[in-house]
Design a protein around this motif. Structure first.
Motif, PDB file in Angstrom:
ATOM      1  N   LYS A   1       0.837  -1.196   0.000  1.00 36.68           N
ATOM      2  CA  LYS A   1       0.000   0.000   0.000  1.00 36.68           C
ATOM      3  C   LYS A   1       0.875   1.249   0.000  1.00 36.68           C
ATOM      4  CE  LYS A   1      -4.150  -1.889   2.233  1.00 36.68           C
ATOM      5  NZ  LYS A   1      -5.080  -1.537   1.133  1.00 36.68           N
TER       6      LYS A   1
ATOM      7  N   GLY B   1       0.985   5.370   0.115  1.00 34.32           N
ATOM      8  CA  GLY B   1       0.233   6.551   0.488  1.00 34.32           C
ATOM      9  C   GLY B   1       1.129   7.771   0.597  1.00 34.32           C
TER      10      GLY B   1
ATOM     11  N   TYR C   1      -2.428   5.801  -6.005  1.00 35.71           N
ATOM     12  CA  TYR C   1      -2.117   5.737  -4.576  1.00 35.71           C
ATOM     13  C   TYR C   1      -3.251   5.043  -3.825  1.00 35.71           C
ATOM     14  CZ  TYR C   1       1.987   8.812  -4.670  1.00 35.71           C
ATOM     15  OH  TYR C   1       3.235   9.348  -4.885  1.00 35.71           O
ATOM     16  N   ASP C   2      -2.883   4.308  -2.799  1.00 29.26           N
ATOM     17  CA  ASP C   2      -3.869   3.629  -1.971  1.00 29.26           C
ATOM     18  C   ASP C   2      -4.450   4.545  -0.908  1.00 29.26           C
ATOM     19  OD1 ASP C   2      -3.593   0.740  -2.947  1.00 29.26           O
ATOM     20  OD2 ASP C   2      -1.515   1.264  -2.480  1.00 29.26           O
ATOM     21  N   SER C   3      -3.692   5.562  -0.487  1.00 32.64           N
ATOM     22  CA  SER C   3      -4.171   6.414   0.595  1.00 32.64           C
ATOM     23  C   SER C   3      -3.576   7.809   0.518  1.00 32.64           C
ATOM     24  CB  SER C   3      -3.836   5.793   1.966  1.00 32.64           C
ATOM     25  OG  SER C   3      -2.435   5.666   2.128  1.00 32.64           O
TER      26      SER C   3
ATOM     27  N   TRP D   1      -3.210  11.216   3.316  1.00 30.58           N
ATOM     28  CA  TRP D   1      -3.330  11.532   4.737  1.00 30.58           C
ATOM     29  C   TRP D   1      -3.099  13.022   4.955  1.00 30.58           C
ATOM     30  CZ3 TRP D   1      -3.890   7.264   8.200  1.00 30.58           C
ATOM     31  CH2 TRP D   1      -3.749   6.009   7.589  1.00 30.58           C
TER      32      TRP D   1
ATOM     33  N   ILE E   1      -9.552   6.078  -3.392  1.00 33.31           N
ATOM     34  CA  ILE E   1      -8.412   6.278  -2.492  1.00 33.31           C
ATOM     35  C   ILE E   1      -8.882   6.386  -1.036  1.00 33.31           C
ATOM     36  CG2 ILE E   1      -8.414   8.797  -2.689  1.00 33.31           C
ATOM     37  CD1 ILE E   1      -5.327   8.643  -2.773  1.00 33.31           C
TER      38      ILE E   1
ATOM     39  N   SER F   1       2.137   1.402   9.250  1.00 32.70           N
ATOM     40  CA  SER F   1       2.474   2.280   8.128  1.00 32.70           C
ATOM     41  C   SER F   1       3.628   3.185   8.538  1.00 32.70           C
ATOM     42  CB  SER F   1       1.272   3.131   7.720  1.00 32.70           C
ATOM     43  OG  SER F   1       1.610   4.003   6.647  1.00 32.70           O
TER      44      SER F   1
ATOM     45  N   GLU G   1       3.141  -1.094   4.240  1.00 29.56           N
ATOM     46  CA  GLU G   1       2.414   0.129   3.913  1.00 29.56           C
ATOM     47  C   GLU G   1       3.278   1.338   4.246  1.00 29.56           C
ATOM     48  OE1 GLU G   1      -1.622   0.304   5.363  1.00 29.56           O
ATOM     49  OE2 GLU G   1      -1.602  -1.843   5.848  1.00 29.56           O
TER      50      GLU G   1
ATOM     51  N   ALA H   1       3.171   5.903   4.107  1.00 30.53           N
ATOM     52  CA  ALA H   1       2.532   7.181   3.808  1.00 30.53           C
ATOM     53  C   ALA H   1       3.656   8.201   3.757  1.00 30.53           C
ATOM     54  CB  ALA H   1       1.501   7.545   4.865  1.00 30.53           C
TER      55      ALA H   1
END
Length: 341
Positions: free
Chosen positions: A8, A10, A41-43, A45, A72, A238, A305, A307
């Motif tokens: 993942k 992010g 992108y998966d996420s 923030w 997303i 993450s 994962e 971010a």
């Protein structure tokens, strides 16, 4: 290749804006989230910035983002609970989760608000000395999100119908709650309370005489978290390092990125302050070089994962270039595959 191929991908931003034109900065953040979705992108923030020129209300911005994206995941990294009423926050988050159709990933942290002595009379004028800024505040929030009763009454009173739990109720949101921690205690607590764990570019070198080895300290936190979590090695972690690829950057951008990273490098050489905060160096350079450095990073090898944090002070075009290089070059080099369809 890393021990755990990246599953993942992010990114994280604080959403800076000009005080005289805040709308443009907020719109830029929304456009970056839209770009992130297009790039696979998966996420995405958002980080809180209270009484500064960054996003103070991620919940409002993410509510807008739910209407401009469809896939997303959207998170906060992190919401400092010292500024929040857990019951009201649970209502807001449940609402955004419903609007997003189950894509919200709220991250929280504990502790008194920054510069509390200067802001407490405005924030908690009647209860400043009685507020609890510890883990119990998170437990209350988790109970509210989970749907446990917050009152002893439910039913009809006159023409009004009342619930005894937070409404709307968002099934599945409790499993997507994250704790942002930089200490062994926080890591263990997050695991014991079945949260997910956000670990960033800042950790505490808590042991006296502990070497300034950021990766080793962060690795100890990840392992402590999973050892305490009911899901063990499958518990979600993450990592949020600052990553600045330069593959498609102009010469001017590269110079600016390198200057930014160099200005922040001295703080990474030894623990800082009484809390012994240890900062990770920013990773700047071609994606293949960054990938090599990450594969050699002991903590990165333990996560699936990320971010990646965007630098604080760059412009919209800089962020577009950085996000594009990460998605098209760095992510694949680390084993990540963009979603299809």
């Amino acid at each position: 290749m890393s021990d755990r191929p990246l599953k993942k991908l992010g990114f994280l931003t604080i959403g800076l804006f000009d005080e005289d034109d805040p709308g443009r900065g907020h719109e830029s953040t929304l456009r970056l989230i839209e770009l992130g979705e297009r790039l696979g992108y998966d996420s995405a923030w958002l980080r809180h910035r209270h009484l500064q020129y960054g996003i103070s209300s991620p919940v409002a911005v993410l509510a807008a983002a739910t209407q401009r994206t469809g896939r997303i995941e959207l998170g906060t990294a992190v919401t400092p609970l010292g500024w929040e009423n857990p019951l009201r926050l649970a209502e807001d988050w449940a609402t955004v989760d419903v609007l997003s159709r189950g894509r919200l990933n709220p991250g929280v942290s504990v502790g008194p608000p920054l510069h509390y002595d200067r802001v407490k009379d405005a924030l908690y004028p009647d209860t400043a000395d009685a507020e609890d800024f510890g883990y119990e505040r998170v437990r209350r929030l988790l109970d509210h999100v989970e749907g446990r009763p917050v009152t002893d009454f439910r039913g009809t009173e006159g023409i009004e119908t009342y619930s005894d739990r937070v409404q709307p109720h968002a099934p599945g949101l409790r499993a997507r709650m994250w704790y942002g921690g930089g200490s062994l205690r926080s890591a263990r607590w997050a695991g014991e309370n079945a949260m997910n764990f956000l670990t960033s570019s800042v950790v505490k070198a808590e042991e006296p005489g502990q070497a300034a080895d950021f990766a080793a300290v962060q690795l100890s936190h990840i392992r402590a978290f999973r050892a305490a979590h009911p899901e063990g090695e499958d518990a979600r972690v993450s990592q949020g390092l600052v990553v600045i690829p330069t593959d498609s950057a102009t010469a001017a951008q590269r110079a600016r990125y390198e200057e930014y990273a160099a200005s922040r490098l001295p703080r990474t050489r030894q623990p800082q302050g009484p809390a012994r905060m240890l900062f990770a160096p920013d990773l700047v350079g071609p994606c293949e070089e960054i990938a090599e450095r990450l594969r050699a990073h002991a903590a990165f090898r333990e996560v699936e994962e990320v971010a990646f944090a965007l630098p604080f002070t760059f412009g919209h075009e800089d962020y577009e270039q950085i996000l594009t290089d990460i998605a098209e070059r760095l992510g694949p080099a680390l084993g990540w595959k963009a979603p299809t369809g």
